[in-house]
Design a protein around this motif. Structure first.
Motif, PDB file in Angstrom:
ATOM      1  N   ASP A  41       0.828  -1.197   0.000  1.00  0.00           N
ATOM      2  CA  ASP A  41       0.000   0.000   0.000  1.00  0.00           C
ATOM      3  C   ASP A  41       0.868   1.255   0.000  1.00  0.00           C
ATOM      4  OD1 ASP A  41       0.582  -1.253   2.408  1.00  0.00           O
ATOM      5  OD2 ASP A  41      -1.088  -0.400   3.485  1.00  0.00           O
ATOM      6  N   TYR A  42       0.362   2.292  -0.667  1.00  0.00           N
ATOM      7  CA  TYR A  42       1.118   3.542  -0.732  1.00  0.00           C
ATOM      8  C   TYR A  42       0.143   4.694  -0.917  1.00  0.00           C
ATOM      9  CZ  TYR A  42       0.846   4.569  -5.781  1.00  0.00           C
ATOM     10  OH  TYR A  42       0.413   4.921  -7.041  1.00  0.00           O
ATOM     11  N   GLU A  43       0.653   5.910  -1.140  1.00  0.00           N
ATOM     12  CA  GLU A  43      -0.159   7.128  -1.118  1.00  0.00           C
ATOM     13  C   GLU A  43      -0.922   7.413  -2.407  1.00  0.00           C
ATOM     14  OE1 GLU A  43       3.977   7.985  -2.493  1.00  0.00           O
ATOM     15  OE2 GLU A  43       3.119   6.952  -0.757  1.00  0.00           O
ATOM     16  N   GLY A  44      -0.671   6.652  -3.474  1.00  0.00           N
ATOM     17  CA  GLY A  44      -1.390   6.840  -4.729  1.00  0.00           C
ATOM     18  C   GLY A  44      -0.754   7.869  -5.649  1.00  0.00           C
ATOM     19  N   ARG A  45      -1.282   7.938  -6.889  1.00  0.00           N
ATOM     20  CA  ARG A  45      -0.913   8.927  -7.899  1.00  0.00           C
ATOM     21  C   ARG A  45       0.505   8.782  -8.449  1.00  0.00           C
ATOM     22  NH1 ARG A  45      -6.143  10.054  -8.786  1.00  0.00           N
ATOM     23  NH2 ARG A  45      -7.159  10.949  -6.969  1.00  0.00           N
TER      24      ARG A  45
ATOM     25  N   THR B  95      -3.173  -1.038  -2.038  1.00  0.00           N
ATOM     26  CA  THR B  95      -4.258  -0.276  -1.435  1.00  0.00           C
ATOM     27  C   THR B  95      -3.786   1.164  -1.330  1.00  0.00           C
ATOM     28  OG1 THR B  95      -3.413  -1.092   0.685  1.00  0.00           O
ATOM     29  CG2 THR B  95      -5.418  -2.088  -0.140  1.00  0.00           C
ATOM     30  N   ILE B  96      -4.569   2.068  -1.877  1.00  0.00           N
ATOM     31  CA  ILE B  96      -4.262   3.496  -1.853  1.00  0.00           C
ATOM     32  C   ILE B  96      -5.386   4.200  -1.085  1.00  0.00           C
ATOM     33  CG2 ILE B  96      -2.884   3.392  -3.959  1.00  0.00           C
ATOM     34  CD1 ILE B  96      -5.277   4.383  -5.526  1.00  0.00           C
ATOM     35  N   PRO B  97      -5.292   5.498  -0.812  1.00  0.00           N
ATOM     36  CA  PRO B  97      -6.287   6.153   0.051  1.00  0.00           C
ATOM     37  C   PRO B  97      -7.741   5.873  -0.303  1.00  0.00           C
ATOM     38  CG  PRO B  97      -4.444   7.624  -0.278  1.00  0.00           C
ATOM     39  CD  PRO B  97      -4.168   6.421  -1.132  1.00  0.00           C
ATOM     40  N   GLU B  98      -8.076   5.865  -1.605  1.00  0.00           N
ATOM     41  CA  GLU B  98      -9.470   5.597  -1.967  1.00  0.00           C
ATOM     42  C   GLU B  98      -9.927   4.210  -1.535  1.00  0.00           C
ATOM     43  OE1 GLU B  98      -8.049   8.203  -5.524  1.00  0.00           O
ATOM     44  OE2 GLU B  98      -7.147   6.968  -3.956  1.00  0.00           O
TER      45      GLU B  98
ATOM     46  N   PHE C 257     -10.452  13.081  15.395  1.00  0.00           N
ATOM     47  CA  PHE C 257      -9.373  12.218  14.913  1.00  0.00           C
ATOM     48  C   PHE C 257      -8.001  12.804  15.257  1.00  0.00           C
ATOM     49  CE2 PHE C 257     -13.006  11.102  12.454  1.00  0.00           C
ATOM     50  CZ  PHE C 257     -12.832   9.797  12.006  1.00  0.00           C
ATOM     51  N   TYR C 258      -7.062  11.910  15.540  1.00  0.00           N
ATOM     52  CA  TYR C 258      -5.658  12.260  15.755  1.00  0.00           C
ATOM     53  C   TYR C 258      -4.855  11.440  14.751  1.00  0.00           C
ATOM     54  CZ  TYR C 258      -1.613  13.653  18.714  1.00  0.00           C
ATOM     55  OH  TYR C 258      -0.456  14.208  19.209  1.00  0.00           O
ATOM     56  N   ILE C 259      -3.926  12.075  14.050  1.00  0.00           N
ATOM     57  CA  ILE C 259      -3.114  11.373  13.047  1.00  0.00           C
ATOM     58  C   ILE C 259      -1.666  11.333  13.522  1.00  0.00           C
ATOM     59  CG2 ILE C 259      -2.327  11.333  10.655  1.00  0.00           C
ATOM     60  CD1 ILE C 259      -4.795  13.073   9.960  1.00  0.00           C
ATOM     61  N   PHE C 260      -1.090  10.127  13.527  1.00  0.00           N
ATOM     62  CA  PHE C 260       0.309   9.987  13.928  1.00  0.00           C
ATOM     63  C   PHE C 260       0.989   8.987  13.009  1.00  0.00           C
ATOM     64  CE2 PHE C 260       3.590   8.014  16.830  1.00  0.00           C
ATOM     65  CZ  PHE C 260       4.464   9.093  16.782  1.00  0.00           C
ATOM     66  N   GLY C 261       2.136   9.380  12.439  1.00  0.00           N
ATOM     67  CA  GLY C 261       2.827   8.474  11.524  1.00  0.00           C
ATOM     68  C   GLY C 261       4.281   8.832  11.338  1.00  0.00           C
ATOM     69  N   TYR C 262       4.943   8.032  10.517  1.00  0.00           N
ATOM     70  CA  TYR C 262       6.339   8.284  10.176  1.00  0.00           C
ATOM     71  C   TYR C 262       6.463   9.598   9.405  1.00  0.00           C
ATOM     72  CZ  TYR C 262       7.938   3.488  11.224  1.00  0.00           C
ATOM     73  OH  TYR C 262       8.280   2.309  11.828  1.00  0.00           O
ATOM     74  N   ASP C 263       7.652  10.171   9.457  1.00  0.00           N
ATOM     75  CA  ASP C 263       7.926  11.412   8.748  1.00  0.00           C
ATOM     76  C   ASP C 263       8.558  11.109   7.382  1.00  0.00           C
ATOM     77  OD1 ASP C 263       8.260  14.031   8.094  1.00  0.00           O
ATOM     78  OD2 ASP C 263       9.874  14.439   9.523  1.00  0.00           O
ATOM     79  N   TYR C 264       7.727  10.581   6.479  1.00  0.00           N
ATOM     80  CA  TYR C 264       8.172  10.389   5.098  1.00  0.00           C
ATOM     81  C   TYR C 264       6.965  10.430   4.175  1.00  0.00           C
ATOM     82  CZ  TYR C 264       6.998   5.335   4.777  1.00  0.00           C
ATOM     83  OH  TYR C 264       6.353   4.119   4.735  1.00  0.00           O
ATOM     84  N   ILE C 265       7.152  10.156   2.904  1.00  0.00           N
ATOM     85  CA  ILE C 265       6.148  10.461   1.880  1.00  0.00           C
ATOM     86  C   ILE C 265       4.783   9.849   2.165  1.00  0.00           C
ATOM     87  CG2 ILE C 265       5.564  10.250  -0.571  1.00  0.00           C
ATOM     88  CD1 ILE C 265       8.598  10.119  -1.126  1.00  0.00           C
ATOM     89  N   TRP C 266       4.744   8.532   2.380  1.00  0.00           N
ATOM     90  CA  TRP C 266       3.448   7.850   2.508  1.00  0.00           C
ATOM     91  C   TRP C 266       2.598   8.404   3.641  1.00  0.00           C
ATOM     92  CZ3 TRP C 266       2.334   3.305   5.944  1.00  0.00           C
ATOM     93  CH2 TRP C 266       1.055   2.789   5.716  1.00  0.00           C
ATOM     94  N   PRO C 267       3.104   8.503   4.881  1.00  0.00           N
ATOM     95  CA  PRO C 267       2.257   9.050   5.956  1.00  0.00           C
ATOM     96  C   PRO C 267       1.823  10.500   5.704  1.00  0.00           C
ATOM     97  CG  PRO C 267       4.092   7.825   6.876  1.00  0.00           C
ATOM     98  CD  PRO C 267       4.381   7.989   5.421  1.00  0.00           C
TER      99      PRO C 267
ATOM    100  N   ILE D  23      -0.164   5.595  11.317  1.00  0.00           N
ATOM    101  CA  ILE D  23       0.524   5.264  10.060  1.00  0.00           C
ATOM    102  C   ILE D  23       1.973   4.971  10.420  1.00  0.00           C
ATOM    103  CG2 ILE D  23       0.721   5.930   7.639  1.00  0.00           C
ATOM    104  CD1 ILE D  23      -1.171   8.276   8.255  1.00  0.00           C
ATOM    105  N   LEU D  24       2.164   3.904  11.171  1.00  0.00           N
ATOM    106  CA  LEU D  24       3.468   3.565  11.754  1.00  0.00           C
ATOM    107  C   LEU D  24       3.684   2.050  11.655  1.00  0.00           C
ATOM    108  CD1 LEU D  24       5.501   5.512  13.372  1.00  0.00           C
ATOM    109  CD2 LEU D  24       4.633   4.373  15.410  1.00  0.00           C
ATOM    110  N   PRO D  25       3.781   1.511  10.449  1.00  0.00           N
ATOM    111  CA  PRO D  25       3.884   0.056  10.304  1.00  0.00           C
ATOM    112  C   PRO D  25       5.254  -0.478  10.708  1.00  0.00           C
ATOM    113  CG  PRO D  25       4.126   1.102   8.182  1.00  0.00           C
ATOM    114  CD  PRO D  25       3.788   2.203   9.151  1.00  0.00           C
ATOM    115  N   GLY D  26       5.295  -1.763  11.014  1.00  0.00           N
ATOM    116  CA  GLY D  26       6.568  -2.406  11.332  1.00  0.00           C
ATOM    117  C   GLY D  26       6.938  -2.309  12.796  1.00  0.00           C
ATOM    118  N   ALA D  27       8.229  -2.434  13.085  1.00  0.00           N
ATOM    119  CA  ALA D  27       8.722  -2.545  14.463  1.00  0.00           C
ATOM    120  C   ALA D  27       8.356  -1.344  15.320  1.00  0.00           C
ATOM    121  CB  ALA D  27      10.232  -2.736  14.438  1.00  0.00           C
TER     122      ALA D  27
END
Length: 388
Positions: free
Chosen positions: A128-132, A143-146, A164-174, A223-227
């Motif tokens: 899955d990624y951010e699309g476009r 799987t993309i946002p839609e 809602f609260y959004i928390f994720g990695y600091d890179y493109i996808w999040p 939006i924090l997958p993995g370890a």
């Protein structure tokens, strides 16, 4: 010169050439897999490779493609874009791979796609990624946002709350996911109280948990997958919020069950195109084949399923093209389908897929589907969003 001797000599040579031609085995069709087999995203890379390996084994056992066997040539990119570039170029130029498969992170995907475009080589991406992101040579089984933001946000507003609260990695996808979440929440008259990003390998999330508590948010979009996601959920369970907070963890799959304490996982939701709890003969057949090949304890996930299907799509495109030719194979991909009914997938003109989507929840140590979201067809991914 004796004419009879000339004819006999020619006959011997021709016979040898024919024998050599008939007995010489055709070269394998090589797939270059550049995946993170170690590091933060290793669980996704390892599962991707296992799914691809199963498909290759099945296809070769059935006679291969166009009389040739498939072969996977593997490189561990350790989620490093620079290594992704080097390995991709090496696999094409030195190893002679027909196509690329991988990687996982968006930064690495963009890096690999540049090489695929430059060297005109098909590239198959199954995370899955951010699309476009569109390219003639890129196929995204993603799987993309839609696929999962659009159906999940109204579900949460109707069943949990509108903050809602959004928390994720600091890179493109999040970052791109966050933008789409904000847009969707606003569409349904909800409120995003905070948007926050973090680096990799953070050890203490207490300050984030404090801000989450003070925000009054009822939903956490994680939006924090993995370890790092494993660590965050463990710390979150130990924190006193004074209220229930519904977590939706993007890209959370069955591997979380063996990496996060059961209590810390309880109630966490996730949406993907495949779960082992799907009540379908297609899903059950895939799981049985996967465990027969990798062992009874092997855990199939959406990453293994996507990469398994991608190998089959490549094989079907080659067969449809009728030749081992990169451009003809790319041309043959749009319109290809696998499966029927609820689990049907289809490659589109924009090289993305219409996918079945499911909402699942971790319950008592299992990951159970709680709602079938239907087969979702996003907008054409050749129509790009403005760059952030």
């Amino acid at each position: 010169m004796n004419i009879r001797k000339v004819f006999l000599s020619c006959a011997v040579v021709c016979s040898a050439l024919l024998t050599s031609s008939c007995t010489q085995e055709k070269e394998n069709i090589k797939i270059g897999a550049v995946l993170p087999l170690s590091g933060t995203f290793a669980i996704y890379g390892q599962q991707a490779l296992k799914g691809a390996q199963l498909a290759v084994e099945e296809i070769n056992r059935s006679g291969g493609v166009l009389g040739r066997k498939l072969e996977i040539v593997v490189r561990d990119n350790e989620t490093n874009p620079a290594k992704t570039v080097n390995y991709s170029r090496e696999l094409i130029e030195q190893q002679g791979v027909f196509s690329l498969m991988g990687p996982v992170s968006s930064a690495s995907r963009y890096a690999m796609a540049e090489i695929a475009d430059e060297l005109k080589t098909p590239m198959f991406y199954g995370i899955d990624y951010e699309g476009r992101h569109y390219s003639r040579y890129l196929v995204c089984y993603s799987t993309i946002p839609e696929h999962y933001i659009e159906p999940v946000v109204p579900y949460l507003i109707n069943n949990v709350g509108n903050r809602f609260y959004i928390f994720g990695y600091d890179y493109i996808w999040p970052h791109r996911m966050s933008k789409r979440i904000i847009e969707s929440v606003a569409q349904y008259n909800g409120t995003v109280t905070n948007t926050e990003f973090t680096g990799f390998n953070t050890s203490d999330y207490t300050p984030v948990l404090e801000r989450l508590k003070q925000s009054g948010a009822q939903n956490l979009m994680l939006i924090l997958p993995g370890a790092d996601g494993f660590n965050f959920l463990t710390q979150m369970k130990q924190f006193d919020f004074g209220r229930e907070i519904q977590v939706v963890a993007f890209a959370a799959d069955e591997t979380y069950i063996n990496n996060v304490d059961r209590e810390a996982l309880e109630g966490v939701m996730t949406a993907l195109h495949f779960f082992t709890s799907i009540d379908s003969p297609i899903a059950k057949s895939f799981i049985a084949q996967y465990q027969d090949f990798h062992g009874e304890e092997a855990q199939a996930t959406y990453s293994s399923k996507a990469h398994y299907d991608l190998v089959y799509l490549l094989a079907h495109a080659l067969s449809k093209a009728g030749e081992v030719d990169k451009e003809a194979t790319i041309d043959a991909l749009p319109g290809l389908e696998l499966y029927k009914g609820d689990m049907e997938i289809r490659v589109r003109e924009d090289h993305h897929l219409d996918l079945p989507m499911y909402l699942a929840q971790f319950q008592s140590g299992d990951l159970n589907v709680i709602q079938n979201l239907g087969n979702i067809s996003p907008a054409d991914q050749r129509l790009k969003h403005d760059e952030e």
